[in-house]
Write an enzyme that holds these catalytic residues in place. Structure first.
Site, short mmCIF file in Angstrom:
data_model
loop_
_atom_site.label_atom_id
_atom_site.label_comp_id
_atom_site.label_asym_id
_atom_site.label_seq_id
_atom_site.Cartn_x
_atom_site.Cartn_y
_atom_site.Cartn_z
N MET A 261 -11.84 -4.61 5.73
CA MET A 261 -10.66 -3.76 6.36
C MET A 261 -10.54 -4.41 7.75
SD MET A 261 -10.07 -1.09 4.44
CE MET A 261 -9.09 -0.53 5.99
N MET B 222 -11.61 5.59 -0.83
CA MET B 222 -12.34 5.85 0.36
C MET B 222 -12.98 7.22 0.20
SD MET B 222 -9.57 4.26 2.73
CE MET B 222 -8.59 4.09 1.60
N MET C 14 -8.37 9.27 -0.42
CA MET C 14 -9.04 9.65 0.66
C MET C 14 -9.47 10.99 0.48
SD MET C 14 -7.14 7.85 3.81
CE MET C 14 -5.95 6.60 3.67
N HIS D 57 -8.18 1.84 -3.98
CA HIS D 57 -9.03 1.67 -2.80
C HIS D 57 -9.63 3.18 -2.77
CE1 HIS D 57 -9.48 0.53 1.72
NE2 HIS D 57 -10.73 1.11 1.07
N SER E 76 0.85 -1.12 0.19
CA SER E 76 -0.13 0.04 -0.04
C SER E 76 0.81 1.35 0.19
CB SER E 76 -0.95 0.11 1.19
OG SER E 76 -1.36 1.15 1.50
N GLY F 251 -2.88 -3.24 9.13
CA GLY F 251 -2.24 -3.74 10.33
C GLY F 251 -1.63 -5.30 10.16
N ASP G 292 -4.49 4.29 -1.99
CA ASP G 292 -5.39 4.59 -1.21
C ASP G 292 -5.80 5.95 -1.35
OD1 ASP G 292 -6.04 2.44 0.90
OD2 ASP G 292 -3.80 2.57 1.25
N HIS H 53 -1.38 -1.34 -4.17
CA HIS H 53 -2.61 -0.70 -3.53
C HIS H 53 -2.55 0.72 -3.46
CE1 HIS H 53 -6.34 -1.36 -0.88
NE2 HIS H 53 -5.58 -0.43 -0.28
N ASP I 249 -6.91 -5.70 4.64
CA ASP I 249 -6.41 -4.41 4.58
C ASP I 249 -6.17 -3.70 5.96
OD1 ASP I 249 -5.13 -1.75 3.77
OD2 ASP I 249 -6.73 -1.37 2.46
C1 DX5 Z 1 -5.95 2.42 5.61
C2 DX5 Z 1 -5.78 1.87 4.14
C3 DX5 Z 1 -4.60 0.83 4.06
C4 DX5 Z 1 -3.32 1.07 4.67
C5 DX5 Z 1 -2.95 -0.03 5.35
O1 DX5 Z 1 -7.30 3.05 5.50
O2 DX5 Z 1 -6.79 1.74 3.42
O3 DX5 Z 1 -4.37 0.41 2.69
O4 DX5 Z 1 -2.43 1.84 3.87
O5 DX5 Z 1 -1.59 0.24 5.99
P1 DX5 Z 1 -0.82 -0.38 7.21
O6 DX5 Z 1 -0.42 -1.69 6.25
O7 DX5 Z 1 0.28 0.22 7.57
O8 DX5 Z 1 -1.91 -0.61 8.16
ZN ZN Z 2 -6.23 0.47 1.57
#
Ligand code: DX5
Ligand code: ZN
Length: 238
Positions: free
Chosen positions: A151, A81, A50, A79, A21, A191, A48, A46, A189
């Site tokens: 998630m 959001m 936002m 992705h 990501s 942690g 993100d 990936h 996705d």
């Molecule tokens: C969070 C994102 C993830 C994020 C994951 O909202 O959708 O893709 O980058 O990052 P880690 O792997 O550090 O939790």
């Molecule tokens: Zn993501």
């Protein structure tokens, strides 16, 4: 005479796709980052997006994706959001997204119709659920999606700790997929790290999105290798 029950074999095969990501990458050096993850054997990245409304954070838009697309052949898993994915899906596809992932929580009654509309624009469509959103709220769209993204943290930020109850959702979805004899990918996705990747993989995840555990200390190659090894896979260097 009792007839032996014929067990139907699921048509899909177990897959393993690691999707770094970009959220945790150095935004000033993204082309080089994409080159490094591709060279180390990854096929996906990936991305993100936002909007500061659906989640309390703002990241990037189609223009940046377009410029990354010029230099990279990776599969861009985008992705969204954002509050109005349908409005922006075309712009992200034109910019080079290979798959559009949007959130279940945005739509209610019209979910299947919207999913099909986004699929007609993007070819590949994925739907994502936040940790509190139940899996059975997806039942109507499972036959038409290419991927479901579970998630495993609250969306918005990288570097959070995986919420353990979400692993049960992966198992539940994996069972539903087998029962319905469907072939969509299951992604997780948030942690994911060297310690818990095997657990989410064996629970049924095919696509593992990982941000901080890939980009930690900029040791991308070493970190990716460790994640592969934790699920007993080998990376194929280019
Ligand atoms: C969070 C994102 C993830 C994020 C994951 O909202 O959708 O893709 O980058 O990052 P880690 O792997 O550090 O939790
Ligand atoms: Zn993501």
């Amino acid at each position: 005479m009792t007839q032996a029950k014929v067990q139907r074999q699921p048509k899909r095969q177990k897959r393993f796709i690691l999707a770094p990501s970009l959220l945790s990458a150095d935004f000033g050096n993204l082309n080089n980052t994409l080159e490094r993850i591709e060279k180390v054997g990854c096929k996906w990245v990936h991305i993100d997006v936002m909007d500061g409304h659906f989640v309390p954070n703002i990241t990037l838009g189609p223009d940046l994706i377009k410029s990354l697309r010029r230099k990279s052949k990776l599969f861009f898993d985008v992705h969204l959001m954002i509050e109005d994915p349908l409005k922006y899906a075309q712009a992200f596809v034109d910019a080079g997204a290979n798959q559009i992932c949007f959130h279940r929580e945005i739509y209610n009654r019209s979910l299947k119709r919207i999913t099909l509309m986004i699929k007609s624009i993007a070819k590949k469509v994925a739907i994502s659920v936040k940790p509190e959103t139940p899996i059975d709220s997806l039942i109507n769209v499972l036959p038409v999606v290419d991927m479901v993204l579970i998630m495993t943290v609250e969306p918005g930020f990288g570097g959070q700790k995986l919420l353990t109850p979400t692993i049960n959702k992966v198992r539940e979805l994996s069972l539903m997929r087998a029962e319905m004899d469907l072939d969509f990918l299951i992604a997780v996705d948030g942690g994911i790290n060297e310690k818990n990747i095997l657990c989410v993989y064996t629970a049924g995840a095919d696509v593992i999105v990982a941000g901080s555990s890939v980009f930690e200390k900029d040791k991308i190659e070493e970190n990716i290798k460790k994640l592969y090894e934790a699920v007993n896979k080998q990376i194929l260097y280019k």
